[in-house]
Design a protein around this motif. Sequence first.
Motif, PDB file in Angstrom:
ATOM      1  N   LYS A 206      16.616  -0.581  20.679  1.00  0.00           N
ATOM      2  CA  LYS A 206      16.211  -1.470  21.763  1.00  0.00           C
ATOM      3  C   LYS A 206      15.031  -2.362  21.371  1.00  0.00           C
ATOM      4  O   LYS A 206      14.941  -3.498  21.821  1.00  0.00           O
ATOM      5  CB  LYS A 206      15.864  -0.654  23.009  1.00  0.00           C
ATOM      6  CG  LYS A 206      17.046   0.172  23.532  1.00  0.00           C
ATOM      7  CD  LYS A 206      18.255  -0.729  23.784  1.00  0.00           C
ATOM      8  CE  LYS A 206      19.465   0.076  24.238  1.00  0.00           C
ATOM      9  NZ  LYS A 206      20.677  -0.771  24.370  1.00  0.00           N
ATOM     10  N   ASN A 207      14.133  -1.846  20.565  1.00  0.00           N
ATOM     11  CA  ASN A 207      12.979  -2.642  20.144  1.00  0.00           C
ATOM     12  C   ASN A 207      13.297  -3.336  18.821  1.00  0.00           C
ATOM     13  O   ASN A 207      13.014  -2.826  17.736  1.00  0.00           O
ATOM     14  CB  ASN A 207      11.732  -1.753  19.982  1.00  0.00           C
ATOM     15  CG  ASN A 207      11.254  -1.218  21.311  1.00  0.00           C
ATOM     16  OD1 ASN A 207      11.356  -1.885  22.335  1.00  0.00           O
ATOM     17  ND2 ASN A 207      10.754   0.012  21.302  1.00  0.00           N
ATOM     18  N   LEU A 208      13.943  -4.465  18.946  1.00  0.00           N
ATOM     19  CA  LEU A 208      14.288  -5.239  17.753  1.00  0.00           C
ATOM     20  C   LEU A 208      13.970  -6.720  17.989  1.00  0.00           C
ATOM     21  O   LEU A 208      13.881  -7.177  19.128  1.00  0.00           O
ATOM     22  CB  LEU A 208      15.756  -5.057  17.371  1.00  0.00           C
ATOM     23  CG  LEU A 208      16.845  -5.328  18.410  1.00  0.00           C
ATOM     24  CD1 LEU A 208      17.142  -6.808  18.528  1.00  0.00           C
ATOM     25  CD2 LEU A 208      18.117  -4.586  18.022  1.00  0.00           C
ATOM     26  N   ALA A 209      13.777  -7.438  16.890  1.00  0.00           N
ATOM     27  CA  ALA A 209      13.527  -8.885  16.951  1.00  0.00           C
ATOM     28  C   ALA A 209      14.810  -9.606  16.569  1.00  0.00           C
ATOM     29  O   ALA A 209      15.487  -9.226  15.604  1.00  0.00           O
ATOM     30  CB  ALA A 209      12.395  -9.271  16.020  1.00  0.00           C
ATOM     31  N   ARG A 210      15.125 -10.673  17.318  1.00  0.00           N
ATOM     32  CA  ARG A 210      16.373 -11.415  17.115  1.00  0.00           C
ATOM     33  C   ARG A 210      16.045 -12.817  16.633  1.00  0.00           C
ATOM     34  O   ARG A 210      15.381 -13.588  17.316  1.00  0.00           O
ATOM     35  CB  ARG A 210      17.161 -11.451  18.416  1.00  0.00           C
ATOM     36  CG  ARG A 210      17.546 -10.059  18.925  1.00  0.00           C
ATOM     37  CD  ARG A 210      17.877 -10.053  20.392  1.00  0.00           C
ATOM     38  NE  ARG A 210      16.725 -10.442  21.221  1.00  0.00           N
ATOM     39  CZ  ARG A 210      16.744 -10.449  22.551  1.00  0.00           C
ATOM     40  NH1 ARG A 210      17.850 -10.106  23.201  1.00  0.00           N
ATOM     41  NH2 ARG A 210      15.677 -10.809  23.225  1.00  0.00           N
ATOM     42  N   MET A 211      16.534 -13.127  15.435  1.00  0.00           N
ATOM     43  CA  MET A 211      16.154 -14.367  14.757  1.00  0.00           C
ATOM     44  C   MET A 211      17.359 -15.264  14.498  1.00  0.00           C
ATOM     45  O   MET A 211      18.409 -14.796  14.053  1.00  0.00           O
ATOM     46  CB  MET A 211      15.468 -14.058  13.414  1.00  0.00           C
ATOM     47  CG  MET A 211      15.120 -15.305  12.583  1.00  0.00           C
ATOM     48  SD  MET A 211      14.643 -14.910  10.880  1.00  0.00           S
ATOM     49  CE  MET A 211      13.134 -13.997  11.152  1.00  0.00           C
ATOM     50  N   LEU A 212      17.164 -16.558  14.765  1.00  0.00           N
ATOM     51  CA  LEU A 212      18.087 -17.587  14.287  1.00  0.00           C
ATOM     52  C   LEU A 212      17.488 -18.175  13.022  1.00  0.00           C
ATOM     53  O   LEU A 212      16.376 -18.708  13.045  1.00  0.00           O
ATOM     54  CB  LEU A 212      18.281 -18.682  15.333  1.00  0.00           C
ATOM     55  CG  LEU A 212      18.930 -19.987  14.841  1.00  0.00           C
ATOM     56  CD1 LEU A 212      20.318 -19.745  14.275  1.00  0.00           C
ATOM     57  CD2 LEU A 212      18.971 -21.033  15.949  1.00  0.00           C
ATOM     58  N   LEU A 213      18.200 -18.051  11.913  1.00  0.00           N
ATOM     59  CA  LEU A 213      17.780 -18.656  10.648  1.00  0.00           C
ATOM     60  C   LEU A 213      18.606 -19.917  10.455  1.00  0.00           C
ATOM     61  O   LEU A 213      19.824 -19.849  10.255  1.00  0.00           O
ATOM     62  CB  LEU A 213      17.996 -17.685   9.489  1.00  0.00           C
ATOM     63  CG  LEU A 213      17.724 -18.219   8.089  1.00  0.00           C
ATOM     64  CD1 LEU A 213      16.302 -18.745   7.957  1.00  0.00           C
ATOM     65  CD2 LEU A 213      18.001 -17.140   7.045  1.00  0.00           C
ATOM     66  N   LEU A 214      17.944 -21.073  10.545  1.00  0.00           N
ATOM     67  CA  LEU A 214      18.620 -22.372  10.473  1.00  0.00           C
ATOM     68  C   LEU A 214      18.266 -23.046   9.153  1.00  0.00           C
ATOM     69  O   LEU A 214      17.082 -23.221   8.831  1.00  0.00           O
ATOM     70  CB  LEU A 214      18.180 -23.243  11.647  1.00  0.00           C
ATOM     71  CG  LEU A 214      18.920 -24.562  11.868  1.00  0.00           C
ATOM     72  CD1 LEU A 214      20.397 -24.326  12.158  1.00  0.00           C
ATOM     73  CD2 LEU A 214      18.279 -25.352  13.003  1.00  0.00           C
ATOM     74  N   VAL A 215      19.294 -23.412   8.396  1.00  0.00           N
ATOM     75  CA  VAL A 215      19.089 -23.982   7.060  1.00  0.00           C
ATOM     76  C   VAL A 215      19.693 -25.378   7.001  1.00  0.00           C
ATOM     77  O   VAL A 215      20.860 -25.577   7.372  1.00  0.00           O
ATOM     78  CB  VAL A 215      19.731 -23.086   5.980  1.00  0.00           C
ATOM     79  CG1 VAL A 215      19.541 -23.707   4.592  1.00  0.00           C
ATOM     80  CG2 VAL A 215      19.142 -21.684   6.026  1.00  0.00           C
ATOM     81  N   ASN A 216      18.893 -26.327   6.552  1.00  0.00           N
ATOM     82  CA  ASN A 216      19.377 -27.693   6.345  1.00  0.00           C
ATOM     83  C   ASN A 216      20.063 -27.761   4.992  1.00  0.00           C
ATOM     84  O   ASN A 216      19.429 -27.530   3.961  1.00  0.00           O
ATOM     85  CB  ASN A 216      18.212 -28.685   6.404  1.00  0.00           C
ATOM     86  CG  ASN A 216      18.652 -30.115   6.140  1.00  0.00           C
ATOM     87  OD1 ASN A 216      19.817 -30.455   6.283  1.00  0.00           O
ATOM     88  ND2 ASN A 216      17.707 -30.957   5.743  1.00  0.00           N
TER      89      ASN A 216
END
Length: 349
Positions: free
Chosen positions: A117-127
């Motif tokens: 439940k204690n997690l970080a959610r990341m969008l990794l956006l690459v050009n």
Amino acid sequence: MAEFIQRALAGVSLDDPDSANDKRPDFLCLGGRLVIELKTLAEDGSDRMDNLTDELRQRDDWPMFLGSAPMQAFIQNTRDPEGVQRRVLERLGRGIINHLKKANRQLEAHSKTSSTKNLARMLLLVNENHEAYDPHTVSYILWHAIRQMKDATLRYEHVDLIVYITERHAQVREGRVAFPTIIIEGASCETDEWKGQFGGFFVARWARWNGHSLEAGADVSDFETIDHVPDQASRKDFWKLEYRRNPYLRGLTEAQLYDRFDEVTLINSLSFLKDCPIEIAADARTYGVHMFSDMMDEMAHRAIPVTRFPHKADRAIAAGHRLKLPTAVLRWIEQFERDIEARNNRRGD
């Protein structure tokens, strides 16, 4: 990028070929404490921007530039720069926001099924390789998007933070080339500060993976596009590249640049006008065209439309004196300008 995530972040791929892509994120990292959805800006957005530019050209205040100019140069010279800027960002941002929407759905699906439940959610956006997606524009679009509200709820509440990577843009800092890696934290990083720490951790690992040092605090608006240098280039493209490397007109005031503009325009006019009393040598004609190319680039950089440097007879004559042209040529220029003025007056009558 996948190899970096798997080896430097202990990432485990969640990709399932038998499942729809939008049902799960790409990687579970650091023992399940960080989940990453990787998106790539593969389209350059040129079609969207071309369509918008065609629309904006219909405005009666749309400026005229000699040659090409960055969009910001056009925007600054309209009566409503803020309104035009919003339209540009909205059109360019569609591709970026589409990635954010999909990532939000995928991260939401994982949150519902994860036992952690204690997690970080990341969008990794690459050009991938596109000039239009500069760090300033992309970070502006994402910073505002990730804070948008819908029905009293964050529109993209399942994205805690975004990391944006581009190697098409760079700056020189103390003689070294620096590439930007941007962290955009969502509202959840303000309430759960520990989530924001994953952004700095990711960037530090990315720098170490590439053998780079890490420096914080750069202004995202200071990064410039890296030019692709082809094996073969036209003379015009070579001149443009040469001027970017040595913008020798940059130190002139606008008044001085206007004077230089008059001089270059005069030399080029004398090269092509019939019955001119002086013959301009071939190398001097080439130099004049080269100088005019540099002038166009400098005016575009400063967002100076050609209408700000109008042709005036007295300025053309003054330019001839500064160039120390022969007296006979100066007299011919004066007569030529008087003839043009007389014709314009007759049209006005």
